[in-house]
Design a protein around this motif. Structure first.
Motif, mmCIF file in Angstrom:
data_model
loop_
_atom_site.group_PDB
_atom_site.id
_atom_site.type_symbol
_atom_site.label_atom_id
_atom_site.label_comp_id
_atom_site.label_asym_id
_atom_site.label_seq_id
_atom_site.Cartn_x
_atom_site.Cartn_y
_atom_site.Cartn_z
ATOM 1 N N ASP A 173 0.709 -1.157 0.075
ATOM 2 C CA ASP A 173 -0.011 -0.075 0.014
ATOM 3 C C ASP A 173 0.893 1.259 0.121
ATOM 4 O O ASP A 173 1.689 1.432 0.717
ATOM 5 C CB ASP A 173 -0.871 0.082 1.170
ATOM 6 N N THR A 174 0.910 2.050 -1.128
ATOM 7 C CA THR A 174 1.885 3.232 -1.154
ATOM 8 C C THR A 174 1.276 4.215 -0.175
ATOM 9 O O THR A 174 2.013 5.263 0.094
ATOM 10 C CB THR A 174 1.748 3.706 -2.556
ATOM 11 N N ALA A 175 0.015 4.235 0.420
ATOM 12 C CA ALA A 175 -0.210 5.154 1.465
ATOM 13 C C ALA A 175 0.439 4.812 2.817
ATOM 14 O O ALA A 175 0.577 5.702 3.510
ATOM 15 C CB ALA A 175 -1.766 4.973 1.706
ATOM 16 N N ASP A 176 0.790 3.619 2.940
ATOM 17 C CA ASP A 176 1.661 2.993 4.285
ATOM 18 C C ASP A 176 3.052 4.039 4.111
ATOM 19 O O ASP A 176 3.777 4.227 3.163
ATOM 20 C CB ASP A 176 2.010 1.718 3.954
ATOM 21 N N ALA A 177 3.426 4.193 5.177
ATOM 22 C CA ALA A 177 4.691 5.336 5.365
ATOM 23 C C ALA A 177 6.009 4.460 5.017
ATOM 24 O O ALA A 177 6.532 4.995 4.344
ATOM 25 C CB ALA A 177 4.703 5.411 6.812
ATOM 26 N N TYR A 178 6.054 3.376 5.505
ATOM 27 C CA TYR A 178 7.165 2.544 4.752
ATOM 28 C C TYR A 178 7.547 2.460 3.372
ATOM 29 O O TYR A 178 8.384 2.982 2.484
ATOM 30 C CB TYR A 178 7.250 1.208 5.462
ATOM 31 N N CYS A 179 6.240 2.060 2.731
ATOM 32 C CA CYS A 179 5.803 1.902 1.203
ATOM 33 C C CYS A 179 6.317 3.185 0.557
ATOM 34 O O CYS A 179 6.996 3.207 -0.540
ATOM 35 C CB CYS A 179 4.574 1.154 0.864
ATOM 36 N N SER A 227 -1.129 -4.054 -3.960
ATOM 37 C CA SER A 227 -1.554 -5.173 -3.742
ATOM 38 C C SER A 227 -2.536 -5.435 -2.847
ATOM 39 O O SER A 227 -3.352 -6.375 -2.720
ATOM 40 C CB SER A 227 -0.511 -6.300 -3.883
ATOM 41 N N GLY A 228 -2.257 -4.622 -1.672
ATOM 42 C CA GLY A 228 -3.159 -5.100 -0.305
ATOM 43 C C GLY A 228 -2.801 -6.403 -0.026
ATOM 44 O O GLY A 228 -3.484 -6.987 0.893
ATOM 45 N N TYR A 229 -1.515 -6.954 -0.234
ATOM 46 C CA TYR A 229 -1.136 -8.250 0.119
ATOM 47 C C TYR A 229 -2.015 -9.286 -0.084
ATOM 48 O O TYR A 229 -2.553 -10.265 0.490
ATOM 49 C CB TYR A 229 -0.856 -8.271 1.541
ATOM 50 N N THR A 230 -2.458 -9.259 -1.390
ATOM 51 C CA THR A 230 -3.383 -10.029 -1.929
ATOM 52 C C THR A 230 -2.842 -10.776 -3.051
ATOM 53 O O THR A 230 -2.318 -9.955 -4.179
ATOM 54 C CB THR A 230 -4.865 -9.932 -2.269
ATOM 55 N N LYS A 290 -1.346 -10.887 -9.105
ATOM 56 C CA LYS A 290 -1.248 -11.526 -10.456
ATOM 57 C C LYS A 290 -1.899 -10.412 -11.538
ATOM 58 O O LYS A 290 -1.520 -10.366 -12.617
ATOM 59 C CB LYS A 290 -2.565 -12.795 -10.392
ATOM 60 N N GLU A 291 -2.935 -9.696 -11.135
ATOM 61 C CA GLU A 291 -3.571 -8.893 -12.082
ATOM 62 C C GLU A 291 -2.602 -7.561 -12.460
ATOM 63 O O GLU A 291 -2.407 -7.414 -13.549
ATOM 64 C CB GLU A 291 -4.890 -8.012 -11.306
ATOM 65 N N TYR A 292 -1.848 -7.063 -11.357
ATOM 66 C CA TYR A 292 -0.661 -6.013 -11.867
ATOM 67 C C TYR A 292 0.292 -6.697 -12.483
ATOM 68 O O TYR A 292 0.985 -5.974 -13.443
ATOM 69 C CB TYR A 292 -0.315 -5.513 -10.402
ATOM 70 N N VAL A 293 0.886 -7.845 -12.479
ATOM 71 C CA VAL A 293 1.832 -8.356 -13.099
ATOM 72 C C VAL A 293 1.286 -8.575 -14.695
ATOM 73 O O VAL A 293 2.163 -8.103 -15.485
ATOM 74 C CB VAL A 293 2.314 -9.811 -12.579
#
Length: 334
Positions: free
Chosen positions: A71-77, A100-103, A108-111
């Motif tokens: 999640d790019t909203a997450d500070a680490y990401c 990905s939301g870790y799913t 698979k869809e993004y790849v």
């Protein structure tokens, strides 16, 4: 003889088409001699001659890098992505980003989308199942750098922090400091990515010391008032208690909850310790400043991109890069 394409040259040489394009355009300074010889041998054997169209294709498609994060909203990401973009920009590359939301379904869809867009390689904060996709990417000569999280049948390269060792040492140090009771606050995602190391370091340090610890689970976004009510039931203020927050998203709410306790500043000095992960840096500005484990997210992201670009250039890089987290003991620990 049928005229070969850059893709076919790359497949025969066992490299990516980006590597072939760099070689044909005189950008082989970072490429291993073995890789250069292999490409040149294929060119000599086939009589390949790069056309203007092939050069145009190179300019059009060789600079795309797929990045799939939780999640790019997450500070680490967010900070890791900033580091990736800096390294990619310096190399004239463009980043394609997916959350990905870790799913596994989203991965698979993004790849698939990124491959269609022409992604030459990937940086993945992968789920446990991502290895099911990695094999297909390897066949297509699409290199992967894993960031922090890697799949169960991991093969390849990754960049990460020393989360397990760091947490283990922090808890061990707190035992030496005289804390008697230990409480971990978690988001319940202990089997995913860095969360596994964040929780395992805590549990193993206590187990090795023969101490029983406890855990409270909250979802990200929980209100501090809810945490406060739970802590009132869990905390025994007659004993020195250390509260460890394994999920960075929960640290602010836990700190606010503890500040609701009467005479909280005295409690931090005498009875309650608090530490958690802070990729943002906000913990140094509170009253009292919060003790924190600070992952070098920007540096990790930048290094992951640099590693991938080196692989795309045909140069073998390190399979494992581990950064040391920074531990700051501040006002919420004795």
């Amino acid at each position: 003889m049928k005229k070969l394409t850059i893709n076919e040259i790359a497949e025969k040489a066992g490299v990516s088409k980006t590597t072939v394009s760099f070689y044909l355009n005189g950008k082989a300074n970072k490429m291993s001699g073995e890789t250069q010889q292999r490409i040149q041998q294929i060119i000599d054997e086939t009589g390949y001659e790069p056309s203007a169209a092939a050069r145009a294709m190179k300019a059009k498609s060789s600079g795309l890098i797929g990045v799939i994060l939780r999640d790019t909203a997450d500070a680490y990401c967010a900070r890791a992505l900033k580091g990736m973009e800096e390294a990619a920009s310096a190399a004239g590359c463009q980043v394609l980003v997916g959350n990905s939301g870790y799913t596994f379904k989203n991965e698979k869809e993004y790849v698939e989308r990124m491959l269609k867009a022409g992604a030459e390689g990937f940086i993945i904060q992968g789920t446990y199942r991502f290895g099911m996709l990695a094999g297909e990417l390897e066949k297509k000569h699409k290199p992967i750098i894993y960031l922090e999280a890697k799949p169960y049948d991991f093969k390849g390269r990754y960049v990460k922090g020393n989360n397990y060792d760091c947490v283990y040492q922090v808890i061990t140090d707190c035992i030496k400091k005289g804390y008697e009771d230990f409480l971990m606050i978690s988001d319940g995602e202990g089997s995913m990515g860095t969360a596994f190391e964040n929780t395992a370091g805590y549990r193993d340090a206590l187990q090795d010391a023969g101490i029983d610890g406890r855990t409270l689970y909250f979802q990200p976004g929980v209100r501090s008032a809810q945490i406060f009510e739970a802590l009132k039931e869990e905390l025994d203020l007659s004993r020195r208690t250390f509260v460890y927050v394994a999920a960075a998203e929960l640290l602010k709410a836990v700190f606010q909850a503890l500040r609701s306790l009467p005479d909280y500043e005295t409690l931090f000095l005498q009875q309650i310790g608090l530490m958690g992960f802070d990729p943002e840096g906000w913990t140094r500005m509170t009253t009292p400043p919060v003790s924190a484990i600070i992952p070098p997210a920007f540096e990790e992201g930048k290094r992951a991109m640099e590693e991938l670009l080196e692989v795309l250039n045909g140069r073998k890089r390190e399979t494992e890069v581990v950064f040391r987290n920074i531990v700051k003991w501040r006002g919420t620990t004795v």
